[in-house]
Enzyme design. Structure first.
Site, mmCIF file in Angstrom:
data_model
loop_
_atom_site.group_PDB
_atom_site.id
_atom_site.type_symbol
_atom_site.label_atom_id
_atom_site.label_comp_id
_atom_site.label_asym_id
_atom_site.label_seq_id
_atom_site.Cartn_x
_atom_site.Cartn_y
_atom_site.Cartn_z
ATOM 1 N N PRO A 2 -2.892 0.385 4.188
ATOM 2 C CA PRO A 2 -3.573 -0.819 4.676
ATOM 3 C C PRO A 2 -3.850 -1.791 3.521
ATOM 4 O O PRO A 2 -4.313 -1.379 2.469
ATOM 5 C CB PRO A 2 -4.891 -0.273 5.247
ATOM 6 C CG PRO A 2 -4.680 1.199 5.395
ATOM 7 C CD PRO A 2 -3.673 1.587 4.366
ATOM 8 N N GLU A 3 -3.547 -3.065 3.744
ATOM 9 C CA GLU A 3 -3.814 -4.076 2.718
ATOM 10 C C GLU A 3 -5.006 -4.922 3.162
ATOM 11 O O GLU A 3 -5.624 -4.647 4.190
ATOM 12 C CB GLU A 3 -2.535 -4.882 2.468
ATOM 13 C CG GLU A 3 -1.387 -3.926 2.120
ATOM 14 C CD GLU A 3 -0.167 -4.560 1.486
ATOM 15 O OE1 GLU A 3 -0.253 -5.687 1.000
ATOM 16 O OE2 GLU A 3 0.882 -3.891 1.492
ATOM 17 N N LYS A 51 -10.094 -4.192 -0.416
ATOM 18 C CA LYS A 51 -9.749 -3.086 0.480
ATOM 19 C C LYS A 51 -10.934 -2.164 0.732
ATOM 20 O O LYS A 51 -10.773 -1.079 1.285
ATOM 21 C CB LYS A 51 -8.574 -2.309 -0.108
ATOM 22 C CG LYS A 51 -7.334 -3.184 -0.325
ATOM 23 C CD LYS A 51 -6.134 -2.329 -0.573
ATOM 24 C CE LYS A 51 -5.192 -2.966 -1.562
ATOM 25 N NZ LYS A 51 -4.118 -2.048 -1.959
ATOM 26 N N ARG A 248 4.515 2.759 -7.453
ATOM 27 C CA ARG A 248 4.492 2.279 -6.075
ATOM 28 C C ARG A 248 5.765 1.503 -5.789
ATOM 29 O O ARG A 248 6.379 0.916 -6.669
ATOM 30 C CB ARG A 248 3.267 1.382 -5.853
ATOM 31 C CG ARG A 248 1.925 2.041 -6.183
ATOM 32 C CD ARG A 248 1.338 2.763 -4.994
ATOM 33 N NE ARG A 248 1.221 1.887 -3.853
ATOM 34 C CZ ARG A 248 0.202 1.049 -3.648
ATOM 35 N NH1 ARG A 248 -0.783 0.988 -4.504
ATOM 36 N NH2 ARG A 248 0.181 0.292 -2.585
#
Ligand SMILES: [Zn+2]
Length: 259
Positions: A2-3, A51, A248
Protein backbone atom coordinates in the site's frame (compact mmCIF):
# COMPACT_ATOMS: atom_id res chain seq x y z
CA UNK A 1 2.47 -2.73 -0.98
CA UNK A 2 0.00 0.00 0.00
CA UNK A 3 1.27 3.47 -0.91
CA UNK A 4 0.25 6.87 0.38
CA UNK A 5 -3.03 7.02 -1.51
CA UNK A 6 -4.19 3.65 -0.13
CA UNK A 7 -3.32 4.73 3.42
CA UNK A 8 -5.18 8.01 2.87
CA UNK A 9 -8.27 6.03 1.83
CA UNK A 10 -7.93 3.76 4.86
CA UNK A 11 -7.93 6.83 7.12
CA UNK A 12 -11.07 8.10 5.39
CA UNK A 13 -12.84 4.77 5.96
CA UNK A 14 -11.77 4.64 9.61
CA UNK A 15 -13.01 8.20 10.22
CA UNK A 16 -16.40 7.32 8.74
CA UNK A 17 -16.81 4.28 10.99
CA UNK A 18 -15.17 5.37 14.23
CA UNK A 19 -15.07 9.16 14.65
CA UNK A 20 -17.08 10.50 17.57
CA UNK A 21 -18.29 7.07 18.71
CA UNK A 22 -17.37 5.24 21.90
CA UNK A 23 -15.53 1.97 21.52
CA UNK A 24 -17.51 -1.05 22.67
CA UNK A 25 -14.60 -3.36 21.97
CA UNK A 26 -10.87 -3.12 21.39
CA UNK A 27 -8.98 -6.30 20.65
CA UNK A 28 -5.21 -5.93 20.31
CA UNK A 29 -3.76 -9.18 18.96
CA UNK A 30 -0.14 -8.18 19.29
CA UNK A 31 1.94 -9.36 22.27
CA UNK A 32 3.03 -5.92 23.42
CA UNK A 33 -0.53 -4.60 23.83
CA UNK A 34 -2.50 -7.82 24.34
CA UNK A 35 -3.97 -6.50 27.61
CA UNK A 36 -4.82 -3.01 26.37
CA UNK A 37 -8.52 -2.20 26.67
CA UNK A 38 -9.92 1.03 25.26
CA UNK A 39 -13.59 0.13 25.77
CA UNK A 40 -15.70 3.15 26.67
CA UNK A 41 -13.36 5.71 25.17
CA UNK A 42 -14.52 7.75 22.20
CA UNK A 43 -12.44 7.76 19.04
CA UNK A 44 -11.60 11.34 18.10
CA UNK A 45 -10.28 10.86 14.58
CA UNK A 46 -7.82 9.02 12.34
CA UNK A 47 -5.12 10.81 10.38
CA UNK A 48 -2.73 9.51 7.75
CA UNK A 49 0.87 10.68 7.70
CA UNK A 50 2.62 9.22 4.68
CA UNK A 51 2.09 5.50 5.13
CA UNK A 52 1.37 5.73 8.86
CA UNK A 53 -2.08 5.86 10.48
CA UNK A 54 -2.78 7.65 13.75
CA UNK A 55 -6.10 6.87 15.42
CA UNK A 56 -6.63 9.30 18.29
CA UNK A 57 -8.69 8.16 21.25
CA UNK A 58 -9.99 10.06 24.25
CA UNK A 59 -7.54 10.30 27.09
CA UNK A 60 -4.36 11.32 25.22
CA UNK A 61 -3.96 7.97 23.46
CA UNK A 62 -3.08 7.32 19.84
CA UNK A 63 -3.17 3.95 18.14
CA UNK A 64 -0.29 3.97 15.67
CA UNK A 65 -0.62 1.46 12.83
CA UNK A 66 1.23 0.77 9.59
CA UNK A 67 0.10 -1.47 6.74
CA UNK A 68 3.68 -2.41 5.74
CA UNK A 69 3.73 -5.01 2.94
CA UNK A 70 0.15 -6.22 2.65
CA UNK A 71 -1.88 -4.99 5.60
CA UNK A 72 -5.38 -3.56 5.29
CA UNK A 73 -8.21 -2.05 7.32
CA UNK A 74 -11.63 -3.50 6.66
CA UNK A 75 -14.77 -1.77 7.89
CA UNK A 76 -17.88 -3.87 8.39
CA UNK A 77 -21.03 -3.92 10.54
CA UNK A 78 -20.31 -4.61 14.21
CA UNK A 79 -20.42 -8.25 15.22
CA UNK A 80 -19.81 -9.71 11.80
CA UNK A 81 -17.35 -12.60 11.86
CA UNK A 82 -14.07 -11.98 10.12
CA UNK A 83 -13.02 -14.31 7.33
CA UNK A 84 -11.36 -17.48 8.64
CA UNK A 85 -7.63 -17.42 8.11
CA UNK A 86 -7.42 -13.63 8.22
CA UNK A 87 -4.47 -12.60 10.33
CA UNK A 88 -6.33 -10.07 12.45
CA UNK A 89 -4.04 -7.81 14.48
CA UNK A 90 -6.55 -5.32 15.86
CA UNK A 91 -10.31 -4.85 16.07
CA UNK A 92 -11.88 -1.53 17.04
CA UNK A 93 -15.66 -1.64 17.32
CA UNK A 94 -18.54 0.59 18.33
CA UNK A 95 -22.25 -0.21 18.45
CA UNK A 96 -22.59 0.17 14.71
CA UNK A 97 -19.29 -0.62 13.03
CA UNK A 98 -16.12 -2.57 13.47
CA UNK A 99 -12.78 -1.82 11.92
CA UNK A 100 -10.62 -4.89 11.45
CA UNK A 101 -6.89 -4.48 10.94
CA UNK A 102 -5.59 -7.45 8.95
CA UNK A 103 -1.86 -8.30 8.63
CA UNK A 104 -0.92 -4.87 9.97
CA UNK A 105 2.85 -4.51 10.00
CA UNK A 106 2.75 -2.44 13.15
CA UNK A 107 0.31 -1.85 16.00
CA UNK A 108 1.43 0.42 18.80
CA UNK A 109 -0.01 2.75 21.42
CA UNK A 110 1.53 6.13 22.14
CA UNK A 111 0.48 9.28 23.97
CA UNK A 112 -1.19 11.64 21.49
CA UNK A 113 1.08 14.37 22.78
CA UNK A 114 4.05 12.26 21.77
CA UNK A 115 3.01 11.32 18.22
CA UNK A 116 5.99 13.17 16.83
CA UNK A 117 8.15 10.49 18.38
CA UNK A 118 6.79 7.96 15.85
CA UNK A 119 6.12 10.17 12.80
CA UNK A 120 8.33 13.19 13.41
CA UNK A 121 11.08 11.79 11.19
CA UNK A 122 8.85 11.80 8.11
CA UNK A 123 9.32 14.29 5.32
CA UNK A 124 6.38 16.33 3.98
CA UNK A 125 3.33 14.15 3.35
CA UNK A 126 2.38 14.21 -0.34
CA UNK A 127 -1.31 14.03 0.62
CA UNK A 128 -1.11 15.94 3.88
CA UNK A 129 -2.02 19.49 4.84
CA UNK A 130 1.69 20.07 5.50
CA UNK A 131 2.77 19.25 1.92
CA UNK A 132 5.72 21.47 1.08
CA UNK A 133 7.52 20.72 -2.19
CA UNK A 134 10.40 23.06 -1.36
CA UNK A 135 11.06 21.21 1.88
CA UNK A 136 10.90 17.84 0.09
CA UNK A 137 13.43 19.10 -2.47
CA UNK A 138 15.67 20.48 0.29
CA UNK A 139 15.70 17.07 1.98
CA UNK A 140 16.41 15.26 -1.30
CA UNK A 141 19.27 17.64 -2.13
CA UNK A 142 20.92 16.99 1.24
CA UNK A 143 22.25 13.70 -0.22
CA UNK A 144 23.18 14.60 -3.82
CA UNK A 145 25.12 11.39 -4.45
CA UNK A 146 22.18 9.11 -3.79
CA UNK A 147 20.21 7.55 -6.62
CA UNK A 148 16.89 9.28 -7.19
CA UNK A 149 15.14 5.91 -7.13
CA UNK A 150 16.25 5.19 -3.58
CA UNK A 151 15.78 8.76 -2.40
CA UNK A 152 12.13 8.82 -3.50
CA UNK A 153 11.32 5.75 -1.39
CA UNK A 154 13.01 7.19 1.71
CA UNK A 155 10.04 8.46 3.74
CA UNK A 156 12.32 10.92 5.58
CA UNK A 157 12.58 12.91 2.34
CA UNK A 158 8.91 12.90 1.41
CA UNK A 159 6.20 10.58 2.68
CA UNK A 160 3.84 8.45 0.64
CA UNK A 161 5.72 7.09 -2.38
CA UNK A 162 6.15 3.34 -2.86
CA UNK A 163 7.43 1.29 -5.76
CA UNK A 164 4.49 2.00 -8.08
CA UNK A 165 4.57 5.79 -7.86
CA UNK A 166 8.36 5.77 -7.95
CA UNK A 167 8.42 3.87 -11.24
CA UNK A 168 5.60 5.86 -12.81
CA UNK A 169 6.93 9.27 -11.77
CA UNK A 170 10.44 8.57 -13.05
CA UNK A 171 9.07 7.29 -16.35
CA UNK A 172 6.88 10.33 -16.87
CA UNK A 173 9.85 12.64 -16.17
CA UNK A 174 12.18 10.59 -18.40
CA UNK A 175 14.62 10.04 -15.52
CA UNK A 176 16.85 6.96 -15.28
CA UNK A 177 16.21 5.50 -11.78
CA UNK A 178 19.94 5.27 -10.95
CA UNK A 179 20.61 8.90 -11.78
CA UNK A 180 22.10 10.78 -8.86
CA UNK A 181 19.91 13.31 -7.09
CA UNK A 182 22.47 16.06 -7.66
CA UNK A 183 22.33 15.54 -11.43
CA UNK A 184 18.61 16.27 -11.68
CA UNK A 185 17.78 19.88 -12.47
CA UNK A 186 14.07 20.00 -11.86
CA UNK A 187 13.49 18.13 -8.61
CA UNK A 188 10.56 20.41 -7.87
CA UNK A 189 8.83 19.28 -11.06
CA UNK A 190 9.51 15.67 -10.15
CA UNK A 191 8.02 15.79 -6.64
CA UNK A 192 5.10 17.92 -7.84
CA UNK A 193 4.25 15.32 -10.45
CA UNK A 194 4.39 12.56 -7.80
CA UNK A 195 1.95 14.57 -5.71
CA UNK A 196 -0.42 15.02 -8.65
CA UNK A 197 -0.40 11.27 -9.32
CA UNK A 198 -1.24 10.43 -5.70
CA UNK A 199 -3.92 13.13 -5.58
CA UNK A 200 -5.51 11.73 -8.73
CA UNK A 201 -5.80 8.29 -7.12
CA UNK A 202 -6.65 9.05 -3.50
CA UNK A 203 -10.39 8.80 -4.08
CA UNK A 204 -10.55 5.32 -5.62
CA UNK A 205 -8.90 1.91 -5.36
CA UNK A 206 -6.09 1.08 -7.77
CA UNK A 207 -3.39 3.20 -9.35
CA UNK A 208 -4.07 4.95 -12.64
CA UNK A 209 -1.25 7.10 -14.02
CA UNK A 210 -2.15 7.01 -17.70
CA UNK A 211 -5.61 8.50 -17.32
CA UNK A 212 -7.06 5.26 -18.72
CA UNK A 213 -8.86 3.21 -16.08
CA UNK A 214 -9.21 0.02 -18.11
CA UNK A 215 -7.35 -2.69 -16.16
CA UNK A 216 -4.65 -3.36 -18.76
CA UNK A 217 -4.02 0.33 -19.43
CA UNK A 218 -3.58 1.92 -16.00
CA UNK A 219 0.21 2.27 -15.76
CA UNK A 220 3.12 3.20 -18.00
CA UNK A 221 5.77 0.81 -16.67
CA UNK A 222 4.72 -0.73 -13.36
CA UNK A 223 3.48 -4.30 -13.83
CA UNK A 224 4.57 -4.20 -17.49
CA UNK A 225 8.02 -5.87 -17.49
CA UNK A 226 8.90 -7.20 -20.93
CA UNK A 227 5.97 -5.50 -22.60
CA UNK A 228 6.34 -2.69 -25.14
CA UNK A 229 6.66 0.86 -23.84
CA UNK A 230 3.47 2.79 -24.53
CA UNK A 231 5.53 5.66 -25.94
CA UNK A 232 8.34 4.06 -27.90
CA UNK A 233 7.75 0.30 -28.08
CA UNK A 234 10.99 -0.66 -26.28
CA UNK A 235 10.52 -3.59 -23.91
CA UNK A 236 10.08 -2.40 -20.32
CA UNK A 237 13.01 -3.37 -18.07
CA UNK A 238 12.66 -4.81 -14.59
CA UNK A 239 15.27 -4.72 -11.83
CA UNK A 240 15.88 -4.15 -8.18
CA UNK A 241 17.23 -1.11 -6.37
CA UNK A 242 18.66 -0.66 -2.90
CA UNK A 243 20.90 -2.64 -0.61
CA UNK A 244 19.97 -6.19 0.38
CA UNK A 245 17.78 -7.28 2.04
CA UNK A 246 15.71 -4.16 1.34
CA UNK A 247 16.02 -4.09 -2.42
CA UNK A 248 12.78 -3.16 -4.11
CA UNK A 249 11.33 -3.56 -7.56
CA UNK A 250 11.94 -0.96 -10.24
CA UNK A 251 10.61 -0.85 -13.80
CA UNK A 252 11.74 1.54 -16.50
CA UNK A 253 12.08 2.11 -20.23
CA UNK A 254 15.72 2.16 -21.24
CA UNK A 255 14.91 4.37 -24.22
CA UNK A 256 12.59 6.93 -22.58
CA UNK A 257 14.73 7.02 -19.41
CA UNK A 258 18.30 6.96 -20.74
CA UNK A 259 21.40 6.95 -18.53
ZN1 LIG B 1 9.89 4.12 -23.99
Amino acid sequence: MPEGDAVYRAATRLRGALDGRALTRSDFRVPKHATADLTGRAVLTTLSRGKHLLTRVEGDLTIHTHLRMDGSWQVMPAGRRTAPGDQVRLILANEQWQAVGVRLGMVDLVRTGEEERVVGHLGPDLLGPDWDPDEAVRRLRAAPGRTIGEALLDQRNLAGIGTIYRAETLFLRGVWPWKQVGEIDDLNGLVSLAKRLLEANKGHAGTVTTGDRRPANQTWVYGRAGRPCRRCGTRISRGEMGAQPQERLILWCANCQPR
